[in-house]
Design a protein around this motif. Structure first.
Motif, PDB file in Angstrom:
ATOM      1  N   ALA A  92      46.421 -13.211  46.114  1.00 63.30           N
ATOM      2  CA  ALA A  92      45.512 -14.143  46.786  1.00 63.30           C
ATOM      3  C   ALA A  92      45.069 -15.244  45.827  1.00 63.30           C
ATOM      4  O   ALA A  92      45.065 -16.425  46.172  1.00 63.30           O
ATOM      5  N   LEU A  93      44.726 -14.856  44.599  1.00 60.43           N
ATOM      6  CA  LEU A  93      44.271 -15.846  43.619  1.00 60.43           C
ATOM      7  C   LEU A  93      45.366 -16.845  43.295  1.00 60.43           C
ATOM      8  O   LEU A  93      45.117 -18.048  43.186  1.00 60.43           O
ATOM      9  N   SER A  94      46.595 -16.363  43.163  1.00 58.70           N
ATOM     10  CA  SER A  94      47.660 -17.289  42.765  1.00 58.70           C
ATOM     11  C   SER A  94      48.047 -18.204  43.923  1.00 58.70           C
ATOM     12  O   SER A  94      48.682 -19.234  43.710  1.00 58.70           O
ATOM     13  N   ASP A  95      47.644 -17.856  45.138  1.00 61.67           N
ATOM     14  CA  ASP A  95      47.956 -18.688  46.295  1.00 61.67           C
ATOM     15  C   ASP A  95      46.920 -19.792  46.512  1.00 61.67           C
ATOM     16  O   ASP A  95      47.165 -20.748  47.229  1.00 61.67           O
ATOM     17  N   LEU A  96      45.757 -19.667  45.891  1.00 60.97           N
ATOM     18  CA  LEU A  96      44.705 -20.679  46.089  1.00 60.97           C
ATOM     19  C   LEU A  96      45.154 -22.030  45.549  1.00 60.97           C
ATOM     20  O   LEU A  96      45.924 -22.095  44.594  1.00 60.97           O
ATOM     21  N   PRO A  97      44.681 -23.115  46.150  1.00 62.20           N
ATOM     22  CA  PRO A  97      45.015 -24.444  45.616  1.00 62.20           C
ATOM     23  C   PRO A  97      44.539 -24.572  44.168  1.00 62.20           C
ATOM     24  O   PRO A  97      43.545 -23.946  43.790  1.00 62.20           O
ATOM     25  N   SER A  98      45.235 -25.357  43.407  1.00 62.33           N
ATOM     26  CA  SER A  98      44.901 -25.468  41.980  1.00 62.33           C
ATOM     27  C   SER A  98      43.515 -26.083  41.767  1.00 62.33           C
ATOM     28  O   SER A  98      42.909 -25.896  40.722  1.00 62.33           O
ATOM     29  N   ASP A  99      43.007 -26.805  42.756  1.00 64.25           N
ATOM     30  CA  ASP A  99      41.682 -27.411  42.592  1.00 64.25           C
ATOM     31  C   ASP A  99      40.567 -26.535  43.171  1.00 64.25           C
ATOM     32  O   ASP A  99      39.441 -26.999  43.334  1.00 64.25           O
ATOM     33  N   ALA A 100      40.876 -25.288  43.481  1.00 67.78           N
ATOM     34  CA  ALA A 100      39.843 -24.381  44.004  1.00 67.78           C
ATOM     35  C   ALA A 100      38.848 -24.103  42.890  1.00 67.78           C
ATOM     36  O   ALA A 100      39.125 -23.350  41.968  1.00 67.78           O
ATOM     37  N   ASP A 101      37.677 -24.738  42.975  1.00 65.35           N
ATOM     38  CA  ASP A 101      36.759 -24.636  41.841  1.00 65.35           C
ATOM     39  C   ASP A 101      35.708 -23.558  42.041  1.00 65.35           C
ATOM     40  O   ASP A 101      35.136 -23.068  41.083  1.00 65.35           O
ATOM     41  N   TYR A 102      35.447 -23.178  43.294  1.00 63.36           N
ATOM     42  CA  TYR A 102      34.447 -22.126  43.527  1.00 63.36           C
ATOM     43  C   TYR A 102      35.108 -21.017  44.340  1.00 63.36           C
ATOM     44  O   TYR A 102      35.458 -21.214  45.508  1.00 63.36           O
ATOM     45  N   ILE A 103      35.308 -19.875  43.702  1.00 59.63           N
ATOM     46  CA  ILE A 103      36.006 -18.752  44.330  1.00 59.63           C
ATOM     47  C   ILE A 103      35.049 -17.570  44.341  1.00 59.63           C
ATOM     48  O   ILE A 103      34.485 -17.220  43.308  1.00 59.63           O
ATOM     49  N   TYR A 104      34.855 -16.973  45.503  1.00 58.34           N
ATOM     50  CA  TYR A 104      33.878 -15.885  45.585  1.00 58.34           C
ATOM     51  C   TYR A 104      34.313 -14.829  46.592  1.00 58.34           C
ATOM     52  O   TYR A 104      35.257 -15.025  47.365  1.00 58.34           O
ATOM     53  N   LEU A 105      33.629 -13.715  46.583  1.00 51.80           N
ATOM     54  CA  LEU A 105      33.898 -12.646  47.533  1.00 51.80           C
ATOM     55  C   LEU A 105      32.663 -11.763  47.632  1.00 51.80           C
ATOM     56  O   LEU A 105      31.767 -11.824  46.797  1.00 51.80           O
ATOM     57  N   ASN A 106      32.613 -10.951  48.688  1.00 51.42           N
ATOM     58  CA  ASN A 106      31.561  -9.955  48.832  1.00 51.42           C
ATOM     59  C   ASN A 106      32.199  -8.599  48.572  1.00 51.42           C
ATOM     60  O   ASN A 106      33.032  -8.151  49.351  1.00 51.42           O
ATOM     61  N   ALA A 107      31.816  -7.984  47.460  1.00 48.65           N
ATOM     62  CA  ALA A 107      32.491  -6.773  47.011  1.00 48.65           C
ATOM     63  C   ALA A 107      31.724  -5.523  47.424  1.00 48.65           C
ATOM     64  O   ALA A 107      30.514  -5.441  47.211  1.00 48.65           O
ATOM     65  N   GLN A 108      32.438  -4.565  47.981  1.00 52.05           N
ATOM     66  CA  GLN A 108      31.847  -3.244  48.140  1.00 52.05           C
ATOM     67  C   GLN A 108      31.675  -2.663  46.742  1.00 52.05           C
ATOM     68  O   GLN A 108      32.455  -2.955  45.841  1.00 52.05           O
ATOM     69  N   LEU A 109      30.655  -1.848  46.576  1.00 56.98           N
ATOM     70  CA  LEU A 109      30.296  -1.397  45.233  1.00 56.98           C
ATOM     71  C   LEU A 109      31.460  -0.753  44.489  1.00 56.98           C
ATOM     72  O   LEU A 109      31.663  -0.998  43.305  1.00 56.98           O
ATOM     73  N   ASP A 110      32.236   0.058  45.187  1.00 54.43           N
ATOM     74  CA  ASP A 110      33.300   0.769  44.465  1.00 54.43           C
ATOM     75  C   ASP A 110      34.505  -0.106  44.151  1.00 54.43           C
ATOM     76  O   ASP A 110      35.444   0.339  43.491  1.00 54.43           O
ATOM     77  N   ALA A 111      34.473  -1.358  44.604  1.00 60.44           N
ATOM     78  CA  ALA A 111      35.574  -2.277  44.285  1.00 60.44           C
ATOM     79  C   ALA A 111      35.188  -3.271  43.198  1.00 60.44           C
ATOM     80  O   ALA A 111      36.006  -4.075  42.762  1.00 60.44           O
ATOM     81  N   MET A 112      33.940  -3.193  42.729  1.00 62.66           N
ATOM     82  CA  MET A 112      33.477  -4.226  41.799  1.00 62.66           C
ATOM     83  C   MET A 112      34.240  -4.227  40.483  1.00 62.66           C
ATOM     84  O   MET A 112      34.520  -5.283  39.926  1.00 62.66           O
ATOM     85  N   ARG A 113      34.601  -3.053  40.017  1.00 59.28           N
ATOM     86  CA  ARG A 113      35.343  -2.991  38.758  1.00 59.28           C
ATOM     87  C   ARG A 113      36.689  -3.701  38.868  1.00 59.28           C
ATOM     88  O   ARG A 113      37.117  -4.394  37.946  1.00 59.28           O
ATOM     89  N   LEU A 114      37.332  -3.509  40.009  1.00 57.75           N
ATOM     90  CA  LEU A 114      38.610  -4.174  40.252  1.00 57.75           C
ATOM     91  C   LEU A 114      38.456  -5.690  40.132  1.00 57.75           C
ATOM     92  O   LEU A 114      39.198  -6.353  39.405  1.00 57.75           O
ATOM     93  N   TYR A 115      37.466  -6.246  40.825  1.00 65.02           N
ATOM     94  CA  TYR A 115      37.317  -7.699  40.821  1.00 65.02           C
ATOM     95  C   TYR A 115      36.882  -8.225  39.462  1.00 65.02           C
ATOM     96  O   TYR A 115      37.254  -9.327  39.065  1.00 65.02           O
ATOM     97  N   SER A 116      36.087  -7.425  38.750  1.00 66.11           N
ATOM     98  CA  SER A 116      35.603  -7.902  37.451  1.00 66.11           C
ATOM     99  C   SER A 116      36.760  -8.083  36.481  1.00 66.11           C
ATOM    100  O   SER A 116      36.704  -8.930  35.598  1.00 66.11           O
ATOM    101  N   ARG A 117      37.831  -7.318  36.665  1.00 66.39           N
ATOM    102  CA  ARG A 117      39.026  -7.498  35.819  1.00 66.39           C
ATOM    103  C   ARG A 117      39.630  -8.883  35.960  1.00 66.39           C
ATOM    104  O   ARG A 117      40.343  -9.349  35.088  1.00 66.39           O
ATOM    105  N   PHE A 118      39.368  -9.499  37.108  1.00 71.99           N
ATOM    106  CA  PHE A 118      39.927 -10.824  37.364  1.00 71.99           C
ATOM    107  C   PHE A 118      38.919 -11.927  37.070  1.00 71.99           C
ATOM    108  O   PHE A 118      39.114 -13.070  37.461  1.00 71.99           O
ATOM    109  N   GLY A 119      37.806 -11.576  36.429  1.00 73.26           N
ATOM    110  CA  GLY A 119      36.838 -12.594  36.036  1.00 73.26           C
ATOM    111  C   GLY A 119      35.741 -12.848  37.045  1.00 73.26           C
ATOM    112  O   GLY A 119      35.016 -13.838  36.944  1.00 73.26           O
TER     113      GLY A 119
END
Length: 144
Positions: A92-119
């Protein structure tokens, strides 16, 4: 060796597979109200994960007034722990336009570690959505 691939959905058959995975995970397993589950499908870019050609996970991204939102990450129970979530986030991240400057999501608690790996960094207070606790997470950019 398992063959894992994530494809960008561009036909109704694959979209049906995405919806089936989400229905299983969100509606049946997590008891989310079905009417909350289906929205903004036509303005979203969908992804389907396949393990040995078997549909096993899904996600999507869409442009909102705030920026670019990653959402609806779902991996079928029997396929969990095989890095499928990671592959979906990366696709999903690599598909975003190169000028995507604000990227966010609503994470369920048990998925937060996964997303934190991606910054992604948690922001603000914990909140409830469809009976499940979440944090908003925003991707921090590392500008050289």
């Amino acid at each position: 060796m398992d063959a894992l691939q994530v494809i960008k959905v561009n036909n109704p058959q694959d979209l049906d597979k995405v919806f089936a995975i989400r229905k299983t995970v969100f509606v049946e397993e997590q008891n989310c109200p079905p009417e909350l589950e289906w929205e903004n499908e036509d303005v979203s870019k969908h992804f389907l994960a396949l393990l040995n050609n078997e549909p096993c996970g899904a996600c999507r991204w869409r442009k909102t007034e705030n920026g670019y939102k990653l959402e609806r990450f779902a991996v079928l129970k029997k396929f969990r722990g095989k890095r499928i979530g990671q592959a979906l986030v990366a696709a999903a991240l690599s598909d975003l336009p190169s000028d995507a400057d604000y990227i966010y999501l609503n994470a369920q608690l048990d998925a937060m570690r996964l997303y934190s790996r991606f910054g992604f960094i948690a922001e603000g207070e914990q909140f409830e959505e469809a009976g499940i606790q979440h944090y908003k997470m925003v991707k921090k950019h590392h500008h050289a």
